[in-house]
Design a protein around this motif. Structure first.
Motif, PDB file in Angstrom:
ATOM      1  N   VAL A  33       3.963  15.206 -16.755  1.00  0.00           N
ATOM      2  CA  VAL A  33       3.674  13.499 -17.034  1.00  0.00           C
ATOM      3  C   VAL A  33       4.025  12.939 -15.747  1.00  0.00           C
ATOM      4  O   VAL A  33       5.288  12.946 -15.558  1.00  0.00           O
ATOM      5  CB  VAL A  33       4.229  12.956 -18.175  1.00  0.00           C
ATOM      6  CG1 VAL A  33       3.680  11.645 -18.453  1.00  0.00           C
ATOM      7  CG2 VAL A  33       3.670  13.773 -19.416  1.00  0.00           C
ATOM      8  N   SER A  34       3.063  12.089 -14.876  1.00  0.00           N
ATOM      9  CA  SER A  34       3.484  11.228 -13.763  1.00  0.00           C
ATOM     10  C   SER A  34       4.807  10.320 -14.138  1.00  0.00           C
ATOM     11  O   SER A  34       4.567   9.505 -15.068  1.00  0.00           O
ATOM     12  CB  SER A  34       2.428  10.839 -12.925  1.00  0.00           C
ATOM     13  OG  SER A  34       2.830  10.242 -11.838  1.00  0.00           O
ATOM     14  N   ALA A  35       5.569  10.341 -13.334  1.00  0.00           N
ATOM     15  CA  ALA A  35       6.502   9.170 -13.232  1.00  0.00           C
ATOM     16  C   ALA A  35       6.005   7.935 -13.039  1.00  0.00           C
ATOM     17  O   ALA A  35       6.339   6.893 -13.275  1.00  0.00           O
ATOM     18  CB  ALA A  35       7.603   9.528 -12.192  1.00  0.00           C
ATOM     19  N   ASP A  36       4.663   7.841 -12.454  1.00  0.00           N
ATOM     20  CA  ASP A  36       4.012   6.486 -12.397  1.00  0.00           C
ATOM     21  C   ASP A  36       3.916   5.801 -13.542  1.00  0.00           C
ATOM     22  O   ASP A  36       3.965   4.456 -13.536  1.00  0.00           O
ATOM     23  CB  ASP A  36       2.547   6.649 -11.927  1.00  0.00           C
ATOM     24  CG  ASP A  36       2.452   7.334 -10.390  1.00  0.00           C
ATOM     25  OD1 ASP A  36       3.671   7.382  -9.694  1.00  0.00           O
ATOM     26  OD2 ASP A  36       1.452   7.679 -10.039  1.00  0.00           O
ATOM     27  N   LEU A  37       3.729   6.487 -15.004  1.00  0.00           N
ATOM     28  CA  LEU A  37       3.715   5.881 -16.087  1.00  0.00           C
ATOM     29  C   LEU A  37       4.844   5.180 -16.536  1.00  0.00           C
ATOM     30  O   LEU A  37       4.978   3.881 -16.930  1.00  0.00           O
ATOM     31  CB  LEU A  37       3.349   6.754 -17.034  1.00  0.00           C
ATOM     32  CG  LEU A  37       1.887   7.542 -16.647  1.00  0.00           C
ATOM     33  CD1 LEU A  37       1.627   8.490 -18.001  1.00  0.00           C
ATOM     34  CD2 LEU A  37       0.865   6.439 -16.440  1.00  0.00           C
ATOM     35  N   ALA A  63       0.502  19.859  -7.737  1.00  0.00           N
ATOM     36  CA  ALA A  63      -0.356  19.824  -8.432  1.00  0.00           C
ATOM     37  C   ALA A  63      -1.539  18.711  -8.155  1.00  0.00           C
ATOM     38  O   ALA A  63      -2.744  18.950  -7.696  1.00  0.00           O
ATOM     39  CB  ALA A  63      -0.167  19.445 -10.186  1.00  0.00           C
ATOM     40  N   THR A  64      -1.204  17.745  -8.003  1.00  0.00           N
ATOM     41  CA  THR A  64      -2.303  16.647  -7.608  1.00  0.00           C
ATOM     42  C   THR A  64      -2.712  16.790  -6.296  1.00  0.00           C
ATOM     43  O   THR A  64      -3.945  16.642  -6.260  1.00  0.00           O
ATOM     44  CB  THR A  64      -1.482  15.081  -7.791  1.00  0.00           C
ATOM     45  OG1 THR A  64      -1.089  14.835  -9.167  1.00  0.00           O
ATOM     46  CG2 THR A  64      -2.379  14.001  -7.350  1.00  0.00           C
ATOM     47  N   PRO A  65      -2.047  16.952  -5.311  1.00  0.00           N
ATOM     48  CA  PRO A  65      -2.567  17.066  -4.107  1.00  0.00           C
ATOM     49  C   PRO A  65      -3.424  18.224  -3.829  1.00  0.00           C
ATOM     50  O   PRO A  65      -4.535  18.203  -3.320  1.00  0.00           O
ATOM     51  CB  PRO A  65      -1.381  17.234  -2.963  1.00  0.00           C
ATOM     52  CG  PRO A  65      -0.324  16.667  -3.560  1.00  0.00           C
ATOM     53  CD  PRO A  65      -0.691  16.716  -5.047  1.00  0.00           C
ATOM     54  N   LEU A  95       0.866  -1.210  -0.076  1.00  0.00           N
ATOM     55  CA  LEU A  95      -0.111   0.036   0.028  1.00  0.00           C
ATOM     56  C   LEU A  95       0.948   1.281  -0.008  1.00  0.00           C
ATOM     57  O   LEU A  95       2.018   1.396   0.798  1.00  0.00           O
ATOM     58  CB  LEU A  95      -0.812   0.007   1.230  1.00  0.00           C
ATOM     59  CG  LEU A  95      -1.873  -1.257   1.440  1.00  0.00           C
ATOM     60  CD1 LEU A  95      -2.413  -1.079   2.700  1.00  0.00           C
ATOM     61  CD2 LEU A  95      -2.993  -1.201   0.354  1.00  0.00           C
ATOM     62  N   GLU A  96       0.416   2.298  -0.709  1.00  0.00           N
ATOM     63  CA  GLU A  96       1.177   3.481  -0.874  1.00  0.00           C
ATOM     64  C   GLU A  96       0.991   4.292   0.385  1.00  0.00           C
ATOM     65  O   GLU A  96       0.198   4.114   1.181  1.00  0.00           O
ATOM     66  CB  GLU A  96       0.957   4.044  -2.062  1.00  0.00           C
ATOM     67  CG  GLU A  96      -0.383   4.890  -2.234  1.00  0.00           C
ATOM     68  CD  GLU A  96      -0.449   5.931  -3.116  1.00  0.00           C
ATOM     69  OE1 GLU A  96       0.476   6.978  -2.612  1.00  0.00           O
ATOM     70  OE2 GLU A  96      -1.455   5.960  -3.885  1.00  0.00           O
ATOM     71  N   SER A  97       1.760   5.439   0.616  1.00  0.00           N
ATOM     72  CA  SER A  97       1.701   6.289   1.791  1.00  0.00           C
ATOM     73  C   SER A  97       1.376   7.765   1.241  1.00  0.00           C
ATOM     74  O   SER A  97       0.944   8.637   2.205  1.00  0.00           O
ATOM     75  CB  SER A  97       2.782   6.134   2.521  1.00  0.00           C
ATOM     76  OG  SER A  97       3.953   6.130   2.017  1.00  0.00           O
ATOM     77  N   TRP A 147       8.202  14.557   2.768  1.00  0.00           N
ATOM     78  CA  TRP A 147       8.424  14.538   1.419  1.00  0.00           C
ATOM     79  C   TRP A 147       7.379  13.648   0.605  1.00  0.00           C
ATOM     80  O   TRP A 147       7.198  12.667   1.350  1.00  0.00           O
ATOM     81  CB  TRP A 147      10.014  14.153   1.196  1.00  0.00           C
ATOM     82  CG  TRP A 147      11.059  14.860   1.641  1.00  0.00           C
ATOM     83  CD1 TRP A 147      11.087  15.786   2.653  1.00  0.00           C
ATOM     84  CD2 TRP A 147      12.303  14.988   1.124  1.00  0.00           C
ATOM     85  NE1 TRP A 147      12.165  16.593   2.826  1.00  0.00           N
ATOM     86  CE2 TRP A 147      13.239  15.925   1.915  1.00  0.00           C
ATOM     87  CE3 TRP A 147      12.955  14.244   0.113  1.00  0.00           C
ATOM     88  CZ2 TRP A 147      14.255  16.171   1.511  1.00  0.00           C
ATOM     89  CZ3 TRP A 147      14.389  14.451  -0.306  1.00  0.00           C
ATOM     90  CH2 TRP A 147      14.961  15.690   0.762  1.00  0.00           C
ATOM     91  N   LYS A 148       7.315  13.973  -0.554  1.00  0.00           N
ATOM     92  CA  LYS A 148       6.314  13.185  -1.426  1.00  0.00           C
ATOM     93  C   LYS A 148       7.559  12.446  -2.588  1.00  0.00           C
ATOM     94  O   LYS A 148       8.220  13.334  -3.265  1.00  0.00           O
ATOM     95  CB  LYS A 148       5.460  13.968  -2.379  1.00  0.00           C
ATOM     96  CG  LYS A 148       4.781  13.382  -3.325  1.00  0.00           C
ATOM     97  CD  LYS A 148       3.740  14.302  -4.079  1.00  0.00           C
ATOM     98  CE  LYS A 148       3.430  13.498  -5.485  1.00  0.00           C
ATOM     99  NZ  LYS A 148       2.477  14.653  -6.230  1.00  0.00           N
ATOM    100  N   LEU A 149       7.520  11.332  -2.419  1.00  0.00           N
ATOM    101  CA  LEU A 149       8.668  10.589  -3.057  1.00  0.00           C
ATOM    102  C   LEU A 149       8.371   9.822  -4.352  1.00  0.00           C
ATOM    103  O   LEU A 149       7.433   8.878  -4.170  1.00  0.00           O
ATOM    104  CB  LEU A 149       9.366   9.549  -1.956  1.00  0.00           C
ATOM    105  CG  LEU A 149       9.826  10.147  -0.766  1.00  0.00           C
ATOM    106  CD1 LEU A 149      10.280   8.942   0.372  1.00  0.00           C
ATOM    107  CD2 LEU A 149      10.845  11.188  -0.795  1.00  0.00           C
TER     108      LEU A 149
END
Ligand code: PSU
Ligand code: MN
Length: 301
Positions: free
Chosen positions: A139-143, A262-264, A24-26, A85-87
């Motif tokens: 572009v999110s690094a998630d992709l 941006a996202t938060p 699960l992410e944090s 931090w948002k990592l």
């Protein structure tokens, strides 16, 4: 400096016993949900995984330690912490070597899960191509991570604050299988409908697990994105959520909110614009994803 993975007691016991694990992410706890509800939701997400016979491993960096699973107390501390931090992939090594506390996004959680030998991960919605990305390149690094790291990510689609057609195109280019779960359409986070087809469809956790194992056998790097629609009774129809998203995006433009913020920011503005309804939907879809991820984890062992 040597990397050490810190397993929580519960996760260590699960590893020793060969039990199915779900990561699960944090970031959703620290940046995605308002306090104090965030703690309650994080605990519910973990419990949902346990109720289905799998073991949750919430991932975060605490004082420079890469934690695979958090104790009750650690989860509570993280949910109340400030200046976390948002990592993402770019930040993880600096955060660990600097000894800071950081929450892992989808990308960083995938990296940590893979290091810990965990193949399934439940989140709310992944990051993607932001609207207007043709100008600001957001572009999110998630992709990219989905294209690289072999972890199954169970989501309710990409967040509807994004440009969904462009997000799908990038995923296709990068060779990421986007699999609708029991649905032909790509769900759009708060709504079940996006007007876009999900490129692939599977109807059981067992089939999702088998497809993942086949991808590994083929030597194709990267993971799978599962798009699990929010339960019908909790969805917010596009006619209500679209104007709320437009309001949020306008506010972001006016206030010059960019990059990691941006996202938060957009999520909290949508929450305001829907009088909190978006939060209840966000929680429902997250728990729904935890259930499916637990079933997939069981099918993988
Ligand atoms: N899904 C949610 N809430 C969130 C996120 C996803 O319901 O807060 C987080 C995830 O951690 C995801 C991140 O990886 O937002 C995307 O951020 P960005 O767009 O900056 O890459
Ligand atoms: Mn971004």
């Amino acid at each position: 400096m040597m990397l050490k993975l810190n397993f929580s007691e519960e996760v260590q016991a699960a590893r020793d016993a060969g039990l199915p694990l779900v990561a699960l992410e944090s970031t959703i706890i620290t940046h995605g949900l308002p306090q104090p509800r965030n703690l309650e939701v994080a605990q519910q997400a973990e419990q949902q995984v346990r109720d289905l016979g799998a073991v949750p491993a919430t991932i975060a960096v605490l004082g420079g330690a890469l934690q695979i699973g958090l104790s009750r107390q650690q989860l509570e501390q993280l949910s109340k912490a400030t200046g976390v931090w948002k990592l993402s992939r770019a930040d993880l090594a600096v955060a660990i070597s600097q000894g800071v506390t950081g929450a892992t996004t989808v990308a960083a959680t995938m990296i940590a899960a893979h290091l810990a030998g965990i193949s399934v991960f439940a989140t709310g919605g992944i990051g993607g191509v932001h609207r207007g990305a043709e100008l600001d390149f957001d572009v999110s690094a998630d992709l990219e991570e989905l294209a690289k790291t072999p972890v199954i990510v169970v989501s309710a689609g990409a967040k509807a604050i994004l440009d969904l057609p462009k997000t799908l195109e990038v995923l296709e280019t990068k060779g990421v299988p986007v699999i609708g779960y029991q649905i032909n359409e790509l769900p759009a986070f708060w709504s079940r409908e996006s007007g876009l087809n999900a490129p692939l469809r599977l109807d059981t956790a067992g089939e999702i697990a088998a497809a993942f194992q086949m991808r590994c056998s083929l030597g194709i790097e990267g993971g799978q994105l599962i798009a699990n629609p929010v339960p019908q009774e909790m969805e917010i129809p596009a006619s209500i959520i679209s104007p709320a998203i437009d309001t949020a995006i306008r506010a972001a433009q006016e206030q010059g909110i960019k990059g990691k913020e941006a996202t938060p920011f957009l999520l909290s503005e949508v929450l305001k614009a829907t009088d909190g309804r978006s939060l209840e939907t966000n929680v429902a879809l997250l728990l729904n994803n935890c259930r499916l991820a637990a079933e997939i984890a069981k099918a993988l062992v």
